[in-house]
Design a protein around this motif. Structure first.
Motif, PDB file in Angstrom:
ATOM      1  N   LEU A  22       0.830  -1.216   0.000  1.00  8.22           N
ATOM      2  CA  LEU A  22       0.000   0.000   0.000  1.00  8.22           C
ATOM      3  C   LEU A  22       0.858   1.257   0.000  1.00  8.22           C
ATOM      4  CD1 LEU A  22      -2.920  -0.780   2.482  1.00  8.22           C
ATOM      5  CD2 LEU A  22      -3.027  -0.624  -0.004  1.00  8.22           C
ATOM      6  N   LYS A  23       2.028   1.169   0.619  1.00  6.53           N
ATOM      7  CA  LYS A  23       2.905   2.349   0.663  1.00  6.53           C
ATOM      8  C   LYS A  23       3.288   2.792  -0.743  1.00  6.53           C
ATOM      9  CE  LYS A  23       4.452   1.863   5.331  1.00  6.53           C
ATOM     10  NZ  LYS A  23       5.504   1.727   6.314  1.00  6.53           N
ATOM     11  N   ASP A  24       3.404   1.822  -1.650  1.00  7.44           N
ATOM     12  CA  ASP A  24       3.737   2.168  -3.035  1.00  7.44           C
ATOM     13  C   ASP A  24       2.534   2.705  -3.791  1.00  7.44           C
ATOM     14  OD1 ASP A  24       6.490   1.700  -3.496  1.00  7.44           O
ATOM     15  OD2 ASP A  24       6.120  -0.417  -3.110  1.00  7.44           O
ATOM     16  N   LEU A  25       1.373   2.590  -3.214  1.00  2.31           N
ATOM     17  CA  LEU A  25       0.150   3.045  -3.893  1.00  2.31           C
ATOM     18  C   LEU A  25      -0.398   4.311  -3.267  1.00  2.31           C
ATOM     19  CD1 LEU A  25      -1.602  -0.426  -4.176  1.00  2.31           C
ATOM     20  CD2 LEU A  25      -0.501   0.844  -6.022  1.00  2.31           C
ATOM     21  N   GLU A  26       0.312   4.810  -2.266  1.00  6.96           N
ATOM     22  CA  GLU A  26      -0.218   5.938  -1.507  1.00  6.96           C
ATOM     23  C   GLU A  26      -0.472   7.162  -2.380  1.00  6.96           C
ATOM     24  OE1 GLU A  26       2.237   7.433   1.663  1.00  6.96           O
ATOM     25  OE2 GLU A  26       0.456   7.594   2.929  1.00  6.96           O
ATOM     26  N   TYR A  27       0.324   7.284  -3.460  1.00  6.83           N
ATOM     27  CA  TYR A  27       0.153   8.439  -4.335  1.00  6.83           C
ATOM     28  C   TYR A  27      -1.260   8.484  -4.923  1.00  6.83           C
ATOM     29  CZ  TYR A  27       0.436   5.322  -8.334  1.00  6.83           C
ATOM     30  OH  TYR A  27       0.162   4.340  -9.250  1.00  6.83           O
ATOM     31  N   ARG A  28      -1.962   7.350  -4.916  1.00  7.52           N
ATOM     32  CA  ARG A  28      -3.304   7.296  -5.513  1.00  7.52           C
ATOM     33  C   ARG A  28      -4.379   7.834  -4.567  1.00  7.52           C
ATOM     34  NH1 ARG A  28      -3.405   3.966  -9.893  1.00  7.52           N
ATOM     35  NH2 ARG A  28      -5.640   3.769  -9.710  1.00  7.52           N
ATOM     36  N   GLY A  29      -4.034   7.987  -3.302  1.00  4.00           N
ATOM     37  CA  GLY A  29      -5.002   8.448  -2.322  1.00  4.00           C
ATOM     38  C   GLY A  29      -4.382   8.302  -0.958  1.00  4.00           C
ATOM     39  N   TYR A  30      -4.543   9.327  -0.100  1.00  4.06           N
ATOM     40  CA  TYR A  30      -3.827   9.260   1.182  1.00  4.06           C
ATOM     41  C   TYR A  30      -4.622   9.877   2.314  1.00  4.06           C
ATOM     42  CZ  TYR A  30      -2.234  13.224  -1.684  1.00  4.06           C
ATOM     43  OH  TYR A  30      -2.169  14.277  -2.548  1.00  4.06           O
ATOM     44  N   ASP A  31      -5.957   9.715   2.239  1.00  3.19           N
ATOM     45  CA  ASP A  31      -6.816  10.212   3.314  1.00  3.19           C
ATOM     46  C   ASP A  31      -6.811   9.245   4.494  1.00  3.19           C
ATOM     47  OD1 ASP A  31      -7.643  12.194   1.682  1.00  3.19           O
ATOM     48  OD2 ASP A  31      -9.468  11.180   1.015  1.00  3.19           O
ATOM     49  N   SER A  32      -6.884   7.974   4.179  1.00  4.64           N
ATOM     50  CA  SER A  32      -7.010   6.950   5.203  1.00  4.64           C
ATOM     51  C   SER A  32      -6.588   5.617   4.587  1.00  4.64           C
ATOM     52  CB  SER A  32      -8.455   6.862   5.684  1.00  4.64           C
ATOM     53  OG  SER A  32      -9.328   6.687   4.585  1.00  4.64           O
ATOM     54  N   TRP A  33      -6.443   4.594   5.420  1.00  4.70           N
ATOM     55  CA  TRP A  33      -5.986   3.299   4.923  1.00  4.70           C
ATOM     56  C   TRP A  33      -6.652   2.187   5.739  1.00  4.70           C
ATOM     57  CZ3 TRP A  33      -3.730   0.186   8.557  1.00  4.70           C
ATOM     58  CH2 TRP A  33      -3.304   0.829   9.730  1.00  4.70           C
ATOM     59  N   GLY A  34      -6.529   0.985   5.250  1.00  4.49           N
ATOM     60  CA  GLY A  34      -7.061  -0.139   6.014  1.00  4.49           C
ATOM     61  C   GLY A  34      -6.666  -1.458   5.385  1.00  4.49           C
ATOM     62  N   ILE A  35      -6.619  -2.502   6.234  1.00  9.43           N
ATOM     63  CA  ILE A  35      -6.338  -3.850   5.719  1.00  9.43           C
ATOM     64  C   ILE A  35      -7.307  -4.853   6.355  1.00  9.43           C
ATOM     65  CG2 ILE A  35      -3.867  -3.404   5.355  1.00  9.43           C
ATOM     66  CD1 ILE A  35      -3.479  -5.374   7.815  1.00  9.43           C
ATOM     67  N   ALA A  36      -7.482  -5.977   5.698  1.00 14.18           N
ATOM     68  CA  ALA A  36      -8.197  -7.109   6.298  1.00 14.18           C
ATOM     69  C   ALA A  36      -7.355  -8.345   6.026  1.00 14.18           C
ATOM     70  CB  ALA A  36      -9.578  -7.261   5.681  1.00 14.18           C
ATOM     71  N   VAL A  37      -7.292  -9.228   7.022  1.00 15.12           N
ATOM     72  CA  VAL A  37      -6.454 -10.431   6.899  1.00 15.12           C
ATOM     73  C   VAL A  37      -7.296 -11.653   7.258  1.00 15.12           C
ATOM     74  CG1 VAL A  37      -4.289 -11.511   7.639  1.00 15.12           C
ATOM     75  CG2 VAL A  37      -4.536  -9.034   7.769  1.00 15.12           C
ATOM     76  N   ARG A  38      -7.081 -12.731   6.486  1.00 20.09           N
ATOM     77  CA  ARG A  38      -7.775 -13.964   6.838  1.00 20.09           C
ATOM     78  C   ARG A  38      -6.805 -14.839   7.615  1.00 20.09           C
ATOM     79  NH1 ARG A  38      -9.798 -19.288   4.043  1.00 20.09           N
ATOM     80  NH2 ARG A  38      -7.548 -19.509   3.990  1.00 20.09           N
ATOM     81  N   SER A  39      -7.130 -15.048   8.875  1.00 19.44           N
ATOM     82  CA  SER A  39      -6.277 -15.903   9.706  1.00 19.44           C
ATOM     83  C   SER A  39      -6.887 -17.290   9.749  1.00 19.44           C
ATOM     84  CB  SER A  39      -6.187 -15.361  11.128  1.00 19.44           C
ATOM     85  OG  SER A  39      -5.781 -14.030  11.082  1.00 19.44           O
ATOM     86  N   PRO A  40      -6.039 -18.340   9.705  1.00 18.15           N
ATOM     87  CA  PRO A  40      -6.588 -19.688   9.705  1.00 18.15           C
ATOM     88  C   PRO A  40      -7.475 -19.912  10.932  1.00 18.15           C
ATOM     89  CG  PRO A  40      -4.162 -19.694   9.659  1.00 18.15           C
ATOM     90  CD  PRO A  40      -4.582 -18.283   9.742  1.00 18.15           C
TER      91      PRO A  40
END
Ligand code: M6R
Length: 594
Positions: A22-40
């Motif tokens: 996401l850090k490499d994509l920040e130039y596309r938008g930088y108001d806020s961020w978020g992730i979701a992860v699937r844990s076993p």
């Protein structure tokens, strides 16, 4: 707008990988961020979101989040303010489905009302995106598999979108595209999906592009492509990527903007290093077209406007410029013999794509000049040329703009049957820009910035192809320094704008050593007589200038030479005013909404 990243593989640190991507994509938008992860074995998807820039987030803070499948998002707000609740990913009620999305769902209000019937507080955000997980959930509750529910959801949505979906109980990611970019990176036992290639370039250099109307199902070993209209299978070729991570990273530089300005030493040479046959073919299309239209947005639009002068002055060929957002209004003039020349760095700008759609509807031909190969604009064109500027990450367009100018000037020469002459002129320009772009030159312009950085207003004037450059100079100064800047045609001052000029108002004059010079000097004198502080950007100094910024004398290529010091000045004005020039407020690198 917005950056999307997704990972599926064998690395249990998918969360860290996603934050990194996401850090490499920040130039596309930088108001806020978020992730979701699937844990076993987890019943729910893990998620973390926040307002602010992802660059300020440490990857190590995600080290103990276990999971080999993750999606993430860096946002540029369209629907709903900049809040944690509005940050992506968005979820269904049970938090079993997570979605990250780029684009605009035009029928979101209707879908929200329909989904909310009989249910209170179903939606937790104000975004259009949130309808997607709820729609998938709805279709699954009606008995569909995840994949079928996903396909049905694609059919429910109107607008431009790219989104990625993850489910707690499914060992794959699903992603669809209709108008906004998504690229798949193929690794060893792992797949990546992102809005732009640099996000996964350190892991793989083999990609597949998702096209409009298509979706992909990604597991660890396979990417299966289908149409979401017909569910028909689609075969894709693996495409190797030629640029490396370094080209897309800041390296030793303080900011991408300055790095990219200095890179013009090389990028200009690449822009004009085109296949002669291809350029001659384009020139023939321009010669035979009945109605040539030039269109782009923002900086690319100003480049098109300058090209209108190039074609007029160099090739005596009439062309028509319109900003892409205005272009549809000209549809009455389009016919099958017309040619639209669409210019876009990203190749993803919604207004440009819309202009192309209008031209296509009238069966006109489209030539595009883009920097991103495989971009939507390139794919939807009849002919496309790459400007080869290399990745441009700063929001302010610099090296892409001069590459576009150089290539259009070359095409104008080819249209006049003078390709060789055009090449010689531009090769000469490249050499002179190489000499000029040295630390002393940067330092000198920084000193000029130090004189004016506290001012509230700056005016810029130019004539002929330097008039659009005055408009572009204003964009550059506005977007990174937030100083009120306006560009004018020099001769227009006396018809109104000169009333704005007071003692010491900084006024920048872009001069060329040609037939426009004397008129421009008269306009400068008019400003000087009202007390303006004159910064002359010109091949020669003049008594009227309070400060002179020298540029090489390069004939018809003067707009290119004159634009570079303006970019440097804008950069230092931003830095002196404490702004981050790479990520100006309210903006994003590619504008994928109308
Ligand atoms: O990617 P594009 O060239 O289509 O982008 C068009 C404009 O959004 C862009 O040039 C914008 O004006 C720049 N941020 C200005 O520096």
């Amino acid at each position: 707008m917005c950056g999307i990243f997704g990972y599926i593989g064998t690395d249990n640190h998918a969360a860290q990988k996603t934050v990194n991507g996401l850090k490499d994509l920040e130039y596309r938008g930088y108001d806020s961020w978020g992730i979701a992860v699937r844990s076993p074995r987890a019943q729910e998807l893990y998620s973390r979101k926040n307002v602010g820039k992802i660059s300020g987030v440490a990857e190590k803070d995600f080290a103990n989040i276990v999971g080999d499948m993750s999606i993430g998002h860096s946002r540029w707000a369209t629907h709903g303010g900049v809040t944690k609740k509005n940050a992506h990913p968005h979820f269904n009620h049970d938090k079993t489905i997570a979605v990250v999305h780029n684009g605009i769902i035009e029928n979101a209000d209707v879908l929200r009302r329909r989904l909310s019937e009989g249910k209170r507080n179903l939606f937790v955000s104000e975004t259009d995106t949130e309808v997607i997980p709820h729609l998938i959930d709805y279709h699954m509750k009606m008995g569909k598999s995840l994949e079928d529910a996903f396909v049905a959801t694609c059919g429910d949505l109107k607008g431009r979108f790219a989104f990625v979906v993850m489910h707690t109980e499914s060992d794959f990611l699903l992603a669809a595209r209709s108008g906004s970019p998504l690229i798949i990176g193929k690794g060893e036992g792992e797949y990546f999906i992102a809005s732009d290639i640099p996000a996964f370039l350190e892991y793989t250099q083999v990609v597949n592009y998702l096209d409009d109307g298509e979706y992909v199902k990604l597991n660890r070993t396979e990417a299966r492509f289908r149409s979401f209209h017909t569910q028909k299978k689609i075969q894709k070729k693996d495409i190797p990527i030629v640029f490396n991570k370094e080209a897309a990273s800041k390296g030793e530089w303080d900011h991408f903007m300055l790095k990219e300005i200095v890179e013009q030493k090389d990028s200009l040479a690449r822009a004009i290093n085109q296949d002669d046959k291809a350029i001659k073919k384009i020139a023939r299309e321009i010669q035979k077209a009945r109605g040539v239209f030039l269109s782009g947005c923002g900086t690319a639009g100003k480049v098109c406007m300058a090209a209108e002068y190039f074609f007029s002055v160099v090739a005596e060929r009439h062309t028509n410029f319109a900003p892409s957002s205005e272009f549809p209004i000209y549809h009455h003039f389009l016919r099958p013999e017309s040619l639209l020349v669409a210019v876009s760095q990203s190749g993803e700008t919604a207004d440009v794509l819309e202009a192309m759609k209008v031209a296509k509807r009238k069966k006109s031909k489209v030539l595009s000049l883009v920097n991103v190969s495989g971009s939507s604009v390139a794919r939807a064109s009849d002919y496309s040329l790459l400007i080869n500027a290399g990745p441009e990450k700063a929001v302010a367009s610099t090296k892409a703009a001069t590459s576009q100018l150089a290539l259009l000037l070359l095409i104008a020469y080819a249209t006049a049957g003078k390709l060789k002459e055009g090449k010689e002129l531009l090769i000469g320009l490249v050499g002179k820009i190489n000499d000029q772009l040295n630390p002393k030159y940067l330092e000198y312009i920084k000193k000029v910035a130090e004189i004016i950085f506290r001012e509230n207003d700056v005016y810029i004037i130019g004539k002929s192809a330097n008039y659009p450059m005055a408009l572009e100079a204003a964009i550059k100064i506005q977007e990174v320094s937030y100083i009120h800047a306006e560009g004018f045609a020099g001769g227009e001052l006396k018809h109104g704008p000169i009333a704005l000029v007071k003692k010491n108002t900084p006024c920048i004059a872009l001069l060329a050593n040609d037939e426009t010079k004397d008129d421009m000097l008269s306009n400068v004198a008019e400003l000087k007589a009202r007390g303006a502080y004159i910064i002359g950007i010109a091949p020669e100094d003049h008594a009227l200038f309070d400060k002179w910024i020298s540029v090489p004398d390069v004939g018809a290529a003067s707009p290119i030479a004159n634009l570079i010091p303006i970019q440097i000045l804008a950069y230092y004005l931003a830095v002196l005013r404490g702004n981050n020039p790479d990520m100006p407020r309210n903006l994003a690198k590619s504008v994928t909404v109308k």
